[in-house]
Scaffold this active site. Structure first.
Site, mmCIF file in Angstrom:
data_model
loop_
_atom_site.group_PDB
_atom_site.id
_atom_site.type_symbol
_atom_site.label_atom_id
_atom_site.label_comp_id
_atom_site.label_asym_id
_atom_site.label_seq_id
_atom_site.Cartn_x
_atom_site.Cartn_y
_atom_site.Cartn_z
ATOM 1 N N LYS A 1 0.868 -1.186 0.000
ATOM 2 C CA LYS A 1 0.000 0.000 0.000
ATOM 3 C C LYS A 1 0.902 1.233 0.000
ATOM 4 O O LYS A 1 1.936 1.238 0.677
ATOM 5 C CB LYS A 1 -0.856 -0.034 1.271
ATOM 6 C CG LYS A 1 -1.584 1.250 1.599
ATOM 7 C CD LYS A 1 -2.940 1.299 0.965
ATOM 8 C CE LYS A 1 -3.588 2.678 1.075
ATOM 9 N NZ LYS A 1 -4.562 2.923 0.020
ATOM 10 N N SER A 2 0.540 2.276 -0.717
ATOM 11 C CA SER A 2 1.395 3.463 -0.798
ATOM 12 C C SER A 2 1.715 4.031 0.585
ATOM 13 O O SER A 2 0.813 4.250 1.405
ATOM 14 C CB SER A 2 0.729 4.550 -1.637
ATOM 15 O OG SER A 2 0.612 4.144 -2.976
ATOM 16 N N ALA B 1 -12.736 6.328 -2.566
ATOM 17 C CA ALA B 1 -12.073 7.559 -2.122
ATOM 18 C C ALA B 1 -11.476 7.234 -0.762
ATOM 19 O O ALA B 1 -11.887 7.769 0.260
ATOM 20 C CB ALA B 1 -13.061 8.700 -2.035
ATOM 21 N N CYS C 1 -0.890 11.690 -7.006
ATOM 22 C CA CYS C 1 -1.401 12.482 -5.880
ATOM 23 C C CYS C 1 -1.147 13.977 -6.123
ATOM 24 O O CYS C 1 -0.283 14.337 -6.926
ATOM 25 C CB CYS C 1 -0.743 12.032 -4.586
ATOM 26 S SG CYS C 1 0.989 11.670 -4.786
ATOM 27 N N THR D 1 -6.368 4.443 -10.605
ATOM 28 C CA THR D 1 -7.815 4.499 -10.819
ATOM 29 C C THR D 1 -8.178 5.610 -11.819
ATOM 30 O O THR D 1 -7.456 6.598 -11.953
ATOM 31 C CB THR D 1 -8.564 4.757 -9.491
ATOM 32 O OG1 THR D 1 -7.964 5.860 -8.845
ATOM 33 C CG2 THR D 1 -8.526 3.538 -8.597
ATOM 34 N N GLY E 1 -8.586 -3.248 -14.214
ATOM 35 C CA GLY E 1 -9.712 -4.097 -14.594
ATOM 36 C C GLY E 1 -9.371 -5.512 -15.017
ATOM 37 O O GLY E 1 -10.258 -6.248 -15.460
ATOM 38 N N GLY F 1 -5.902 -5.873 -9.134
ATOM 39 C CA GLY F 1 -6.356 -5.141 -7.960
ATOM 40 C C GLY F 1 -7.761 -5.551 -7.564
ATOM 41 O O GLY F 1 -7.984 -6.490 -6.799
HETATM 42 C C1 LIG Z 1 -9.421 0.416 -2.426
HETATM 43 C C2 LIG Z 1 -8.292 0.817 -3.321
HETATM 44 C C3 LIG Z 1 -7.131 1.381 -2.776
HETATM 45 C C4 LIG Z 1 -6.064 1.739 -3.594
HETATM 46 N N1 LIG Z 1 -4.944 2.263 -3.049
HETATM 47 C C5 LIG Z 1 -3.878 2.586 -3.837
HETATM 48 C C6 LIG Z 1 -2.663 3.060 -3.276
HETATM 49 O O1 LIG Z 1 -2.491 3.174 -2.064
HETATM 50 N N2 LIG Z 1 -1.652 3.378 -4.137
HETATM 51 C C7 LIG Z 1 -1.751 3.233 -5.502
HETATM 52 O O2 LIG Z 1 -0.788 3.523 -6.234
HETATM 53 N N3 LIG Z 1 -2.903 2.751 -6.058
HETATM 54 C C8 LIG Z 1 -3.947 2.425 -5.250
HETATM 55 N N4 LIG Z 1 -5.095 1.930 -5.810
HETATM 56 C C9 LIG Z 1 -5.175 1.763 -7.290
HETATM 57 C C10 LIG Z 1 -4.830 0.322 -7.687
HETATM 58 O O3 LIG Z 1 -3.511 -0.020 -7.310
HETATM 59 C C11 LIG Z 1 -4.997 0.132 -9.212
HETATM 60 O O4 LIG Z 1 -4.090 0.983 -9.877
HETATM 61 C C12 LIG Z 1 -6.411 0.468 -9.707
HETATM 62 O O5 LIG Z 1 -7.382 0.010 -8.787
HETATM 63 C C13 LIG Z 1 -6.698 -0.151 -11.086
HETATM 64 O O6 LIG Z 1 -6.527 -1.565 -11.048
HETATM 65 P P1 LIG Z 1 -7.771 -2.592 -10.813
HETATM 66 O O7 LIG Z 1 -8.854 -2.177 -11.747
HETATM 67 O O8 LIG Z 1 -7.190 -3.938 -11.099
HETATM 68 O O9 LIG Z 1 -8.185 -2.439 -9.376
HETATM 69 C C14 LIG Z 1 -6.162 1.552 -5.006
HETATM 70 C C15 LIG Z 1 -7.327 0.972 -5.543
HETATM 71 C C16 LIG Z 1 -8.373 0.602 -4.734
HETATM 72 C C17 LIG Z 1 -9.601 -0.013 -5.354
#
Ligand SMILES: Cc1cc2nc3c(=O)[nH]c(=O)nc-3n(C[C@H](O)[C@H](O)[C@H](O)COP(=O)(O)O)c2cc1C
Length: 315
Positions: A46-47, A71, A129, A192, A244, A265
């Site tokens: 997690k970041s 969010a 960010c 996202t 996705g 993710g």
């Molecule tokens: C609940 C949640 C928390 C996330 N937290 C971070 C984060 O801390 N740092 C980051 O770079 N991306 C974060 N992301 C983005 C994911 O790493 C990923 O780039 C994004 O969800 C697209 O991939 P997916 O469609 O497979 O989920 C988060 C996504 C979700 C859904």
């Protein structure tokens, strides 16, 4: 044809090309190890940010069926308050990718230098960010600020550097190119999408407490595929493609756009923690059925256009 998913990535051998996306499962060693044991070649943490931060108030995550809106707001204990996690992770039998963020170049550098000394295999810069040096604009939508943060961090770390990009950038290929020029060893795309909003029509109010949130899951896959396609045309460094990806066929698609590794993710939520082994099996079956390999299909969607290849190699 016999296929083997073992992959070399920036000098490290990964058991599979699948990567756990940052933020989906936290930073606890037991959970990252479980993900690895279930077929994930590279778990991402997690970041980690510069100071303790609670994130936004609930509700922070909503399942929309075809994906999620969140969010969460980058909650973090802060890089100085993770000694227990680092102590546990120092004795691990799997690679990790440490994701970090900051609000300014100086904050990124401070966190990166500290985290690098803790021995992760890779450092991923979450440049999605707000950038306090540029009045809250997102780092990753501007080529100059992306390059500035990448080159500053590159000087203080001794592990490969991955820049994670946002699909909000008008020209994501240009941002990827700036990151490569700044010294990035790989690109991760996408974070996202959006931001989006969901309104509860009975209360007539946005559902998320923060009102707006980032979209993830199957609904954003075409955006991720397009971004990876554009990045592949612009840089020579490897790409972690995510957004996705839920099935082996989705993994094949993003590899054809140009991805070397495939991030997972939101699919963890839809298919459970064994999603990695499920996707590995589906990917291997597809490769076997088509008598091909990952190397053969990487970038296949670009065809045999020599201009693209020339442009990439000329950089
Ligand atoms: C609940 C949640 C928390 C996330 N937290 C971070 C984060 O801390 N740092 C980051 O770079 N991306 C974060 N992301 C983005 C994911 O790493 C990923 O780039 C994004 O969800 C697209 O991939 P997916 O469609 O497979 O989920 C988060 C996504 C979700 C859904």
């Amino acid at each position: 044809m016999q296929t083997d998913l073992q992959t070399n990535f920036l000098g490290k051998t990964l058991a599979t090309p699948l990567v756990l996306a940052s933020g989906v499962l936290g930073n606890n060693k037991a959970i990252l190890e479980r993900v690895h044991d279930n077929g994930c070649g590279l778990p991402t943490m997690k970041s980690i940010g510069p100071a303790p931060r609670d994130g936004h108030k609930n509700p922070t995550v909503i399942d929309l069926g075809g994906g999620m809106i969140n969010a969460v707001g980058l909650p973090t204990p802060g890089y100085l308050n993770m000694e227990a996690e680092w102590a546990e992770l120092s004795d691990r039998g799997f690679p990790i990718n440490a994701s970090i963020y900051g609000g300014s170049v100086e904050e990124f550098v401070r966190v990166a230098e500290f985290v690098s000394a803790k021995g992760p295999d890779f450092i991923e810069l979450n440049i999605s960010c707000p950038n306090s040096d540029q009045h809250g604009m997102i780092f990753g939508v501007n080529a100059d600020s992306s390059k500035a943060v990448v080159s500053a961090v590159k000087k203080v770390i001794d592990v490969p550097l991955i820049a994670k990009l946002t699909p909000a950038a008008p020209d994501i290929g240009a941002i990827a190119c700036a990151c490569e020029e700044g010294g990035a060893d790989a690109i991760c795309a996408i974070n996202t999408a959006g931001p989006g909003m969901v309104i509860d029509i009975e209360s007539r109010m946005p559902v998320l407490d923060f009102k707006k949130g980032g979209l993830s899951g199957p609904m954003i896959r075409p955006i991720a595929v397009r971004c990876v396609y554009d990045i592949y045309k612009s840089v020579s460094i490897p790409i972690i493609g995510l957004g996705g990806i839920t099935t082996g066929a989705d993994a094949v698609e993003i590899i054809m756009a140009g991805a070397s590794l495939v991030g997972i993710g939101t699919a963890v939520r839809y298919r459970g923690i064994t999603v990695f082994n499920q996707i590995n099996k589906e990917l291997e079956a597809w490769l076997t059925d088509h008598n091909t390999t990952i190397e053969e299909i990487r970038g296949a969607a670009h065809g045999e256009n020599p201009t693209i290849v020339e442009n990439r190699r000329a950089k």
